[in-house]
Design a protein around this motif. Structure first.
Motif, short mmCIF file in Angstrom:
data_model
loop_
_atom_site.label_atom_id
_atom_site.label_comp_id
_atom_site.label_asym_id
_atom_site.label_seq_id
_atom_site.Cartn_x
_atom_site.Cartn_y
_atom_site.Cartn_z
N GLN B 55 101.12 72.42 -38.28
CA GLN B 55 102.28 72.47 -39.18
C GLN B 55 102.34 71.25 -40.09
OE1 GLN B 55 103.99 74.95 -39.94
NE2 GLN B 55 105.55 73.95 -41.21
N ARG B 58 99.78 71.85 -42.74
CA ARG B 58 100.29 72.86 -43.69
C ARG B 58 101.29 72.25 -44.66
NH1 ARG B 58 101.58 76.67 -40.14
NH2 ARG B 58 99.74 77.88 -40.71
N GLU B 68 98.62 78.68 -49.48
CA GLU B 68 97.99 79.14 -48.23
C GLU B 68 97.58 80.61 -48.29
OE1 GLU B 68 100.25 78.44 -44.66
OE2 GLU B 68 98.49 78.73 -43.39
N VAL B 69 96.36 80.87 -47.88
CA VAL B 69 95.85 82.23 -47.73
C VAL B 69 95.29 82.32 -46.31
CG1 VAL B 69 95.27 82.40 -50.18
CG2 VAL B 69 93.52 81.61 -48.56
N LEU B 70 94.75 83.47 -45.95
CA LEU B 70 93.99 83.55 -44.70
C LEU B 70 92.79 84.45 -44.90
CD1 LEU B 70 94.03 82.52 -41.72
CD2 LEU B 70 94.79 84.81 -41.12
N MET B 71 91.63 83.85 -44.81
CA MET B 71 90.40 84.65 -44.88
C MET B 71 90.02 85.06 -43.47
SD MET B 71 88.37 82.52 -47.81
CE MET B 71 89.20 80.94 -47.60
N PRO B 72 89.32 86.18 -43.33
CA PRO B 72 88.98 86.67 -41.99
C PRO B 72 87.91 85.80 -41.35
CG PRO B 72 87.92 88.02 -43.66
CD PRO B 72 88.82 87.07 -44.40
N ILE B 135 94.03 78.03 -42.71
CA ILE B 135 93.87 77.39 -41.40
C ILE B 135 93.39 78.50 -40.48
CG2 ILE B 135 95.03 76.15 -39.54
CD1 ILE B 135 97.13 75.21 -41.60
N GLN B 136 92.12 78.48 -40.16
CA GLN B 136 91.52 79.62 -39.49
C GLN B 136 90.46 79.15 -38.50
OE1 GLN B 136 91.48 82.46 -38.23
NE2 GLN B 136 91.17 83.96 -39.87
N TRP B 137 90.21 79.96 -37.49
CA TRP B 137 89.17 79.65 -36.52
C TRP B 137 87.80 79.85 -37.15
CZ3 TRP B 137 90.32 77.22 -32.06
CH2 TRP B 137 91.68 77.14 -31.77
#
Lengths: 439, 439
Positions: B55, B58, B68-72, B135-137
């Protein structure tokens, strides 16, 4: 957020590949982009909504006494061999070999891994009841992924797992989740109805699926019309009081609801006049499956009597990314998305209808600044675009309230406040508009 | 949270497999559990800290103007063939074949995918500057994963990508991130120092890594002691004002700092008396790499002059899960973890030192209820355990403040308030203890 700087790649045309309305609108509203078949990138607007849904799910899981963990996406095949599901699962499981030749997989669900965590640390009934959940990406290698995020391959799911010493404890956990689901969906502005379900590959003998009413839904549902007048969103539940929880479950499991596969008009318990038929979308399912995983994985606890018994388990899923699509299916019109306020990416959008007019710009900017300062999530369309395009764009992305600032209104000292859902427009001073939202 | 119900499987013994202190303490404090080599499940305490760190990251990304986006996690190999990295990347890339025999991979980084998103939607300089982060694994199939979350295979990373029309714009983006990183780490209670770095497999010609000072760090660092007196956490930056941003970058890039690989005592710009030598851990790296990906992937924009040019890019990473370990490396003692308040899983822990004593129980419960009601994240140790075990346990998990409620103190109407970091104990009435935190 300023639309002039916001990465919101909206489309005017309907994308050909999208067969259902939520997929079409998510692409058109610049919420997602396909990365490969059934796999999506979430763009800023889409991700904002996804996170709001996720947060409601989290809050209601916490309220019901579940504890949040995070299991990894990549699992070892060994645990799945122990449970016997490695061979059963078929081609939907994405199987992977790591650099050392070890069999791994991308988790399609987490019964095995959570049972492993449990058996490593818990040995006694004293640590129970226990509910552990996580909100994590899963992968199911569907033959024909389609319908956008409604049936993707990589998808976000909340899965909760309960552990109890005996059947009765497990049913208590099941009932807590049953009640918590009623509230969770209602808080997103959805009408979700629990229906008795088959257990499928998860196994077990007690299951409900939760189905959201939407005219474009994938399956037919029948239900007692009394379902339509329930205020689950504001339901105040004490989850520690099982008689209260069980009372709610009893009340609503006796209110008729069934999918078309199970419904039989001749023999159903509700009077014809009270029976409604609509369409719906599955957005969650809960299961009690007893010792199906704990027995083979040897997850045992000692009882107060000193006996060792395999722990009784249940699992409780919510399709978090699927819900974004389901909400749109349930709430849209021919102009675009109509977000329920609880999950809207922004609460209010200010449209400066004449960006080269000093008066319009100063009033719009002032409203935007004051709304933002009051903690309202506001969007301002400050781009140099035709008013018609701006209005269509705001209708498309579905922000619940629009404040339209144009030169004609300002001559009389007013702006227009438009409700996206009803289309109702009210004229008022900029101050009154501000007070309407920031009071 | 009640410790009697909290899933906090702490260990008394040092786990043999853990070679470094953060790994040892994370296992002992019940924060993580290994799922398979280099892959961890995050248990409630660990996940709470991870989310706090996430957080802060972020908030500072948003403040600096990134979206902020989220790619797979799963990507198609095709894009990596376009950039030329599919064959280059070697065995660290987890390669996957889906059910239709298509080559996929678990993203170790996202330059290709974000460039694809960009080129699909952006054609003009008018949409720039743009910074998109997620923010992704990620997964890197390390030969020998070790050191717990410090060098895992599946790890959480924040990666931001900037897009600009020209070199100068890209340097502005780089500098914004440089400043934002100073603040991000400081907000977690860390001293992180930027050091000139090689660019490695990401490519490019301008890079800094951010290194957290920790006696147990993996590499030696040299720096001007003036670094130690900077208050970056409270730095008020206007990211729209590039002269302000550039001023900060100039100031701190001219303050000496170098890893031992690059340091040369003979020729370094700082006086021997001001030169400090310590150890450190890399927790982030920023890169400018120009058109390395935009050129092969044909991500071009039109300039104001109507020319088409490949977009200038940079990328900016923070190892979010690694930071949990790095913070522990930087802040612990022989008793356990010492959380900086900003990332602590709980602010205050109330220990009822005699659970079968009515007075202790009533005072503890009252304090816990009132702290919780005041919005303080409080933990109560309400278990039936020896006082010594409770104190050791609280020291181990590192909550910044402990309120110790024992029968001896209560006779004089006081409880003990202990600071975990200094060990200082103050006696005060329960009311005074409450006011200390809930004022």
């Amino acid at each position: 957020m300023r639309l002039s700087a916001y990465f919101l790649p909206t489309l005017r045309e309907n994308p050909k590949e999208a067969q259902i309305v939520s997929h079409r609108l998510m692409l058109r509203a610049g919420m997602i982009q396909q990365a490969s078949a059934g796999i999506y990138s979430w763009l800023p607007l889409g991700y904002k909504v996804l996170r709001k849904i996720e947060q409601i799910v989290r809050e209601e899981q916490d309220a019901a006494g579940a504890q949040e963990v995070l299991m990894p996406t990549i699992q070892s095949a060994d645990l799945w061999r122990e449970s016997g599901r490695y061979d059963d699962y078929g081609k939907e499981m994405l199987r992977i070999e790591d650099r050392h030749g070890r069999d791994m997989l991308y988790g399609p669900t987490n019964e095995e891994l959570i049972t492993d965590i449990f058996r490593t640390h818990v040995r006694s009934y004293k640590a129970l009841p226990l509910m552990l959940y996580h909100i994590q990406w899963k992968f199911r290698d569907e033959v024909r992924p389609r319908f956008g995020v409604m049936r993707g391959r990589e998808f976000l799911m909340k899965d909760n797992y309960s552990f109890d010493t005996d059947y009765q404890g497990a049913v208590d956990a099941y009932n807590r989740m049953f009640v918590s689901y009623l509230k969770t969906y209602a808080r997103m502005g959805l009408s979700a109805i629990p229906m008795k379900a088959d257990t499928g590959p998860i196994g077990g003998d007690l299951s409900h699926e939760f189905i959201v009413l939407a005219d474009t839904g994938e399956s037919g549902v029948f239900y007692d019309k009394a379902w339509e007048n329930q205020d689950f969103a504001n339901m105040d539940v004490n989850y520690a009081d099982m008689s209260e929880v069980n009372g709610i479950v009893e009340k609503y499991t006796s209110l008729y609801a069934a999918t078309d596969e199970k419904h039989d008009t001749e023999n159903c318990s509700v009077a014809a006049a009270d029976l409604k038929e609509r369409r719906g979308i599955e957005v969650g399912q809960i299961f009690y499956f007893g010792t199906k995983y704990s027995a083979p994985l040897n997850a045992v606890v000692s009882t107060p009597e000193g006996e060792e018994v395999p722990v009784h388990m249940g699992s409780y899923g919510i399709g978090v990314s699927r819900l974004v699509g389901a909400i749109i299916e349930a709430s849209h019109d021919e102009k675009g998305i109509v977000w329920p306020e609880q999950v809207a990416p922004f609460q209010v959008a200010v449209a400066n209808l004449k960006a080269d007019d000093e008066g319009c710009t100063s009033v719009s900017e002032d409203l935007y600044a004051k709304l933002s300062k009051a903690g309202i999530e506001a969007l301002i369309d400050d781009r140099d675009e035709r008013p018609g395009a701006k209005l269509a764009n705001l209708d498309l992305i579905g922000v619940p309230w629009q404040i339209l600032v144009g030169p004609r209104g300002l001559k009389s000292g007013v702006v227009e406040v438009k409700n996206r859902k009803t289309g109702a427009v009210e004229e008022m001073t900029p101050e009154a508009a501000l007070n309407k939202f920031a009071s």
